[in-house]
Design a protein around this motif. Structure first.
Motif, PDB file in Angstrom:
ATOM      1  N   SER A  20       0.825  -1.206   0.000  1.00 10.44           N
ATOM      2  CA  SER A  20       0.000   0.000   0.000  1.00 10.44           C
ATOM      3  C   SER A  20       0.857   1.253   0.000  1.00 10.44           C
ATOM      4  CB  SER A  20      -0.916  -0.007   1.224  1.00 10.44           C
ATOM      5  OG  SER A  20      -1.622   1.209   1.304  1.00 10.44           O
ATOM      6  N   ASN A  22      -0.712   4.093   0.592  1.00 13.33           N
ATOM      7  CA  ASN A  22      -1.508   5.040   1.370  1.00 13.33           C
ATOM      8  C   ASN A  22      -2.021   4.359   2.636  1.00 13.33           C
ATOM      9  OD1 ASN A  22      -2.799   7.398   2.004  1.00 13.33           O
ATOM     10  ND2 ASN A  22      -4.514   7.109   0.599  1.00 13.33           N
ATOM     11  N   GLN A  31      -3.577   1.623  -3.420  1.00 13.81           N
ATOM     12  CA  GLN A  31      -2.607   1.838  -4.465  1.00 13.81           C
ATOM     13  C   GLN A  31      -1.388   0.999  -4.120  1.00 13.81           C
ATOM     14  OE1 GLN A  31      -2.265   6.107  -4.188  1.00 13.81           O
ATOM     15  NE2 GLN A  31      -3.552   6.361  -5.977  1.00 13.81           N
ATOM     16  N   HIS A  32      -0.520   0.775  -5.082  1.00 13.76           N
ATOM     17  CA  HIS A  32       0.551  -0.175  -4.843  1.00 13.76           C
ATOM     18  C   HIS A  32       1.886   0.318  -5.336  1.00 13.76           C
ATOM     19  CE1 HIS A  32      -3.194  -2.573  -4.961  1.00 13.76           C
ATOM     20  NE2 HIS A  32      -2.629  -3.197  -3.940  1.00 13.76           N
ATOM     21  N   ALA A 235      -0.402   2.471  -9.071  1.00 11.62           N
ATOM     22  CA  ALA A 235      -0.807   3.820  -8.678  1.00 11.62           C
ATOM     23  C   ALA A 235      -0.605   4.755  -9.863  1.00 11.62           C
ATOM     24  CB  ALA A 235       0.001   4.289  -7.472  1.00 11.62           C
ATOM     25  N   GLU A 238      -0.653   8.652  -9.377  1.00 11.30           N
ATOM     26  CA  GLU A 238       0.568   9.156  -8.750  1.00 11.30           C
ATOM     27  C   GLU A 238       1.709   9.152  -9.770  1.00 11.30           C
ATOM     28  OE1 GLU A 238       3.441  10.500  -6.031  1.00 11.30           O
ATOM     29  OE2 GLU A 238       1.247  10.655  -6.090  1.00 11.30           O
ATOM     30  N   THR A 258       6.815   9.295  -0.547  1.00  4.60           N
ATOM     31  CA  THR A 258       6.029   8.085  -0.783  1.00  4.60           C
ATOM     32  C   THR A 258       6.732   6.864  -0.199  1.00  4.60           C
ATOM     33  OG1 THR A 258       5.024   8.959  -2.800  1.00  4.60           O
ATOM     34  CG2 THR A 258       5.073   6.576  -2.564  1.00  4.60           C
TER      35      THR A 258
END
Length: 283
Positions: A20, A22, A31-32, A235, A238, A258
């Motif tokens: 993750s 997030n 998201q990854h 993601a 992003e 991140t």
């Protein structure tokens, strides 16, 4: 919207490890961060639709195109983000894009890969994909291996049929306004966070905690920042934000944040696993 068929992986053991991005927002869609390269540093066959460390050029240099040049470029909207220097395997079977490939194979072999999804629509910044290998099958489908080149910004649409063509200008990073900024040092910090994420991810996955090798591989800060962005698989929004940034320092700082958040999440998960090893194994 264009559709591509994923090229199947020859082995299920190559499934990527995803984490993750997030962890502090459990209500947000997951998201990854793609850690496929944790276990497979050697070059893999072009078998899946992803941008991983093994697919990134070790000595990528963008072409010295004038950023003021305006040219027409066929566009291929896809639900993914291509970065400069990354390798993208594709299978083309939709009729309009088969037409596009026939044209490209007789011209300069370049087209624009641009992110598209049902929510945000089509982005206005993308990356040129250059066909470096291709195979035309008997049913007129194409297998392609493409390499990311220059970024571009869409100025206007020339036509939409049989495929999208737009006038674009090249997009390049601008010099940082800070004269005392140490880009090399910032890139090294990002690499350190990546190594820590890899180490903890391996530990949580039950893999040996081996020493992580050189991830940067002599890349300058700008192409290294593109490499880091290409690993954030899963993601795409992003990734698109990273692709659109015109400041290498800003891109590296965002990637550092991140990775830092991901590391904090992994540290907490590792602590839980140490306290409750049986429940972690059963889950």
């Amino acid at each position: 919207m264009a559709f591509t068929q994923l090229i199947p992986s020859p082995s299920s053991s190559l499934n990527p490890i995803t984490l993750s991005l997030n962890p502090k927002s459990p209500t947000s869609p997951p998201q990854h961060f793609n850690l496929d390269f944790l276990r497979h540093r050697r070059r893999r066959p072009a078998s899946t639709l992803r941008c991983s460390a093994s697919s990134f050029s070790e000595k990528h240099h963008t072409n010295s195109s004038n950023s003021d040049d305006v040219l027409e470029l066929p566009l291929f909207p896809l639900p993914l983000v291509l970065f400069p220097g990354a390798i993208l395997p594709l299978q083309i079977f939709e009729f309009r894009y088969r037409i596009m490939m026939h044209t490209l194979l007789h011209t300069d072999l370049r087209f624009g890969v641009i992110y598209n999804d049902a929510v945000s629509g089509t982005a206005n910044v993308g990356c040129v994909g250059e066909v470096i290998k291709h195979e035309c099958l008997v049913d007129d489908r194409f297998f392609l291996i493409c390499k990311g080149q220059e970024r571009f910004r869409v100025n206007s649409v020339v036509r939409t049929k049989p495929y999208l063509v737009a006038r674009v200008t090249w997009l390049e990073d601008r010099p940082s306004p800070s004269t005392d900024l140490d880009l090399d040092g910032l890139a090294t910090e990002v690499e350190t966070y990546m190594k820590d994420v890899i180490r903890l991810s391996n530990r949580l996955g039950g893999k040996p905690e081996k020493e992580v090798g050189d991830l940067r591989r002599n890349l300058f800060p700008t192409p290294f920042s593109f490499f880091v962005g290409s690993t954030f698989e899963g993601a795409p929004r992003e990734q698109q934000a990273l692709l659109e940034l015109e400041d290498t320092a800003a891109r590296l700082k965002r990637e550092k944040e991140t990775l830092k958040n991901t590391l904090n999440y992994l540290t907490a998960a590792s602590a839980v696993k140490d306290v409750f090893p049986s429940s972690s194994n059963s889950s």
